[in-house]
Write a protein that holds these residues in place. Structure first.
Motif, mmCIF file in Angstrom:
data_model
loop_
_atom_site.group_PDB
_atom_site.id
_atom_site.type_symbol
_atom_site.label_atom_id
_atom_site.label_comp_id
_atom_site.label_asym_id
_atom_site.label_seq_id
_atom_site.Cartn_x
_atom_site.Cartn_y
_atom_site.Cartn_z
ATOM 1 N N TYR A 46 1.526 3.310 14.175
ATOM 2 C CA TYR A 46 1.044 2.361 13.577
ATOM 3 C C TYR A 46 2.272 1.021 13.782
ATOM 4 C CZ TYR A 46 -1.513 4.744 10.973
ATOM 5 O OH TYR A 46 -2.384 6.177 9.969
ATOM 6 N N GLY A 47 3.139 1.189 14.827
ATOM 7 C CA GLY A 47 4.088 0.939 15.457
ATOM 8 C C GLY A 47 4.973 -0.275 14.704
ATOM 9 N N LEU A 48 5.136 0.809 13.460
ATOM 10 C CA LEU A 48 5.840 0.373 12.553
ATOM 11 C C LEU A 48 7.743 -0.049 12.964
ATOM 12 C CD1 LEU A 48 4.790 2.766 9.416
ATOM 13 C CD2 LEU A 48 4.555 0.286 10.268
ATOM 14 N N ILE A 49 7.873 -0.877 12.268
ATOM 15 C CA ILE A 49 9.678 -1.735 12.309
ATOM 16 C C ILE A 49 10.466 0.092 12.396
ATOM 17 C CG2 ILE A 49 11.815 -2.495 11.592
ATOM 18 C CD1 ILE A 49 9.708 -4.531 10.580
ATOM 19 N N LYS A 50 9.901 1.022 11.372
ATOM 20 C CA LYS A 50 10.662 2.178 11.218
ATOM 21 C C LYS A 50 10.287 3.521 10.553
ATOM 22 C CE LYS A 50 14.696 4.763 8.634
ATOM 23 N NZ LYS A 50 15.252 4.470 7.336
ATOM 24 N N PRO A 51 10.126 4.084 11.672
ATOM 25 C CA PRO A 51 8.773 4.988 11.625
ATOM 26 C C PRO A 51 8.320 5.988 10.548
ATOM 27 C CG PRO A 51 9.521 5.303 14.061
ATOM 28 C CD PRO A 51 10.625 4.162 13.677
ATOM 29 N N GLY A 52 7.359 5.717 9.773
ATOM 30 C CA GLY A 52 7.684 6.576 8.254
ATOM 31 C C GLY A 52 7.147 5.627 7.238
ATOM 32 N N GLN A 53 7.745 3.818 7.712
ATOM 33 C CA GLN A 53 7.968 3.576 6.663
ATOM 34 C C GLN A 53 7.610 2.508 6.760
ATOM 35 O OE1 GLN A 53 12.271 0.711 6.050
ATOM 36 N NE2 GLN A 53 12.698 2.252 4.776
ATOM 37 N N LEU A 54 7.109 1.431 5.374
ATOM 38 C CA LEU A 54 6.567 0.290 5.705
ATOM 39 C C LEU A 54 7.624 -1.349 5.111
ATOM 40 C CD1 LEU A 54 3.100 1.106 4.543
ATOM 41 C CD2 LEU A 54 3.450 -0.423 7.139
ATOM 42 N N ARG A 55 7.731 -1.839 5.624
ATOM 43 C CA ARG A 55 8.651 -2.800 5.169
ATOM 44 C C ARG A 55 7.771 -4.232 4.975
ATOM 45 N NH1 ARG A 55 14.011 -2.756 9.027
ATOM 46 N NH2 ARG A 55 14.263 0.112 8.752
ATOM 47 N N VAL A 56 7.544 -4.116 3.991
ATOM 48 C CA VAL A 56 6.821 -6.002 2.958
ATOM 49 C C VAL A 56 7.983 -6.902 2.538
ATOM 50 C CG1 VAL A 56 5.310 -5.719 1.447
ATOM 51 C CG2 VAL A 56 5.402 -3.406 2.515
ATOM 52 N N ALA A 57 6.812 -7.989 3.093
ATOM 53 C CA ALA A 57 7.414 -9.087 2.192
ATOM 54 C C ALA A 57 6.793 -8.900 1.363
ATOM 55 C CB ALA A 57 7.291 -10.199 3.373
ATOM 56 N N SER A 58 7.402 -10.431 -0.211
ATOM 57 C CA SER A 58 6.753 -9.804 -0.962
ATOM 58 C C SER A 58 6.955 -11.357 -1.711
ATOM 59 C CB SER A 58 6.202 -8.972 -1.745
ATOM 60 O OG SER A 58 4.568 -9.224 -2.978
ATOM 61 N N LEU A 59 6.757 -11.108 -3.260
ATOM 62 C CA LEU A 59 7.037 -12.360 -4.340
ATOM 63 C C LEU A 59 8.173 -11.609 -5.596
ATOM 64 C CD1 LEU A 59 4.312 -15.294 -4.083
ATOM 65 C CD2 LEU A 59 6.512 -15.058 -3.042
ATOM 66 N N GLY A 60 8.525 -12.363 -6.293
ATOM 67 C CA GLY A 60 9.056 -11.081 -7.195
ATOM 68 C C GLY A 60 8.951 -11.689 -8.481
ATOM 69 N N ASP A 61 7.907 -13.548 -8.350
ATOM 70 C CA ASP A 61 7.837 -13.838 -9.801
ATOM 71 C C ASP A 61 6.074 -13.953 -9.733
ATOM 72 O OD1 ASP A 61 7.551 -15.829 -7.790
ATOM 73 O OD2 ASP A 61 8.142 -17.372 -8.721
ATOM 74 N N ALA A 62 5.380 -13.637 -9.087
ATOM 75 C CA ALA A 62 4.001 -14.021 -9.261
ATOM 76 C C ALA A 62 2.955 -12.717 -9.811
ATOM 77 C CB ALA A 62 3.659 -14.164 -7.365
ATOM 78 N N LYS A 63 3.363 -12.656 -11.488
ATOM 79 C CA LYS A 63 3.279 -11.990 -11.864
ATOM 80 C C LYS A 63 1.341 -12.419 -11.876
ATOM 81 C CE LYS A 63 3.280 -9.705 -16.858
ATOM 82 N NZ LYS A 63 5.063 -9.913 -17.835
ATOM 83 N N PRO A 64 0.575 -11.542 -12.370
ATOM 84 C CA PRO A 64 0.397 -9.837 -12.009
ATOM 85 C C PRO A 64 0.224 -9.232 -10.813
ATOM 86 C CG PRO A 64 -1.848 -10.431 -12.793
ATOM 87 C CD PRO A 64 -1.457 -12.186 -12.322
ATOM 88 N N TYR A 65 0.406 -10.126 -9.615
ATOM 89 C CA TYR A 65 0.164 -9.748 -8.103
ATOM 90 C C TYR A 65 1.233 -8.809 -7.906
ATOM 91 C CZ TYR A 65 -3.632 -13.307 -8.661
ATOM 92 O OH TYR A 65 -4.652 -14.255 -8.836
ATOM 93 N N THR A 66 2.496 -9.931 -7.736
ATOM 94 C CA THR A 66 3.470 -8.851 -7.165
ATOM 95 C C THR A 66 4.703 -9.683 -8.374
ATOM 96 O OG1 THR A 66 4.941 -8.270 -5.124
ATOM 97 C CG2 THR A 66 3.581 -9.967 -5.543
ATOM 98 N N PHE A 67 5.382 -8.509 -8.759
ATOM 99 C CA PHE A 67 6.715 -9.273 -9.072
ATOM 100 C C PHE A 67 7.480 -8.301 -9.601
ATOM 101 C CE2 PHE A 67 4.015 -8.007 -12.573
ATOM 102 C CZ PHE A 67 4.447 -6.726 -13.577
ATOM 103 N N THR A 68 8.761 -8.389 -9.702
ATOM 104 C CA THR A 68 9.880 -7.323 -9.656
ATOM 105 C C THR A 68 10.115 -7.217 -11.842
ATOM 106 O OG1 THR A 68 12.018 -9.316 -10.332
ATOM 107 C CG2 THR A 68 11.098 -7.925 -8.185
ATOM 108 N N ASP A 69 10.145 -5.871 -12.251
ATOM 109 C CA ASP A 69 10.719 -5.356 -13.069
ATOM 110 C C ASP A 69 11.615 -5.597 -13.672
ATOM 111 O OD1 ASP A 69 11.755 -3.572 -12.609
ATOM 112 O OD2 ASP A 69 9.681 -1.888 -12.936
ATOM 113 N N ALA A 70 12.314 -4.947 -15.115
ATOM 114 C CA ALA A 70 13.021 -5.519 -15.787
ATOM 115 C C ALA A 70 14.495 -4.406 -15.227
ATOM 116 C CB ALA A 70 13.250 -4.955 -17.104
ATOM 117 N N ASN A 71 13.845 -3.542 -14.642
ATOM 118 C CA ASN A 71 14.932 -2.686 -13.164
ATOM 119 C C ASN A 71 15.231 -3.245 -12.255
ATOM 120 O OD1 ASN A 71 15.476 -0.978 -15.803
ATOM 121 N ND2 ASN A 71 13.472 0.083 -14.496
ATOM 122 N N GLY A 72 14.097 -4.721 -11.493
ATOM 123 C CA GLY A 72 14.665 -5.000 -10.283
ATOM 124 C C GLY A 72 13.814 -4.147 -9.179
ATOM 125 N N GLY A 73 12.626 -3.543 -9.929
ATOM 126 C CA GLY A 73 11.196 -2.660 -9.198
ATOM 127 C C GLY A 73 10.412 -3.585 -8.684
#
Length: 275
Positions: free
Chosen positions: A28-55
């Protein structure tokens, strides 16, 4: 001369071997073979956000991890960005994908490619109870917050020409400004608005069906293998009920677009997006 021919032959064989290895080890021509590096948002609940542990968690995050697993990839690394920075970072090859309920538009397709659409929704004008704004018409002469680079910003520019737009890097900053009185209202996604309304005792002045821009996963241009794999896995997730289960989990009680249910027209264009 014979020695030179032998050296060139060996070099050619080595190049062919490397090419074959790269193709099979990183299809798939990834930056690192076998890993998907994803740009996202940490505050767009409920789509994408960080939980209490930072995940990272949320509908988009869980769906993308499921899609990646179907592609044989379990190493998925999410990194928070300002929304306006996500697509340029993907286009420049800093990330393999952008995942943040990103609406698919012709303008955005000029710089990145997208998977098939996977989400639709509404847009909300959110304000204080005493603001005097009771509908979208009440925005004339008011200061309206928008997150820079989102579809809400583009929609507001086109449909609220008499409002004074104030641009923010994310929803949290805009809602803080709304609570302080620096803006009179904030224009954002319906699902995200529900959480802020409950948390800060705000109100919805208008819930607006959006336009033909379903959300999709953004990837760098000219990577048909990655796009095809994402589309195949997405459709599988829709057909086996995974998409429905995640939608019911993250958007309880919200309208469910039939396009994404088992047996739906997964190539159709629902009438909305989140960002």
């Amino acid at each position: 001369m014979l020695a030179l021919v032998a050296v060139l032959s060996l070099a050619a064989c080595g190049a062919g071997a490397d090419s074959t290895e790269n193709s099979t080890g990183n299809p798939y021509g990834l930056i690192k073979p076998g890993q998907l590096r994803v740009a996202s948002l940490g505050d767009a609940k409920p789509y994408t956000f960080t939980d209490a542990n930072g995940g990272f968690t949320g509908f988009d995050v869980e769906l993308f991890r499921d899609v990646a697993k179907r592609m044989g990839i379990t190493d998925v690394v999410f990194t928070g960005q300002d929304f306006s920075a996500i697509l340029p970072a993907v286009a420049n090859g800093q990330f393999d994908a952008g995942v943040a309920a990103i609406g698919i538009t012709d303008a955005r397709r000029k710089t990145v490619d997208f998977s098939t659409g996977y989400l639709a929704g509404y847009l909300t004008v959110m304000t204080k109870k005493d603001s005097g704004i009771a509908s979208a018409d009440g925005l004339a002469g008011k200061r309206l917050g928008v997150v820079q680079g989102t579809l809400q910003e583009a929609y507001a520019v086109k449909n609220f020409p008499k409002a004074g737009l104030v641009r923010f890097p994310d929803n949290n900053a805009a809602v803080s400004a709304l609570n302080r009185g620096s803006v009179d209202a904030h224009f954002l996604d319906y699902e995200a608005a529900k959480s802020y309304i409950a948390q800060f005792s705000l109100v919805s002045a208008a819930d607006i069906p959006s336009f033909d821009a379903p959300a999709g996963f953004a990837i760098e241009k000219d990577n048909p293998a990655l796009r095809a794999a994402l589309d195949k896995a997405l459709i599988e997730a829709m057909e086996d009920g995974t998409w429905k289960r995640l939608y019911e989990k993250w958007f309880p009680g919200s309208p469910m677009p039939e396009q994404y249910l088992p047996g739906g027209d997964h190539t159709g264009t629902p009438s909305a997006a989140a960002g």
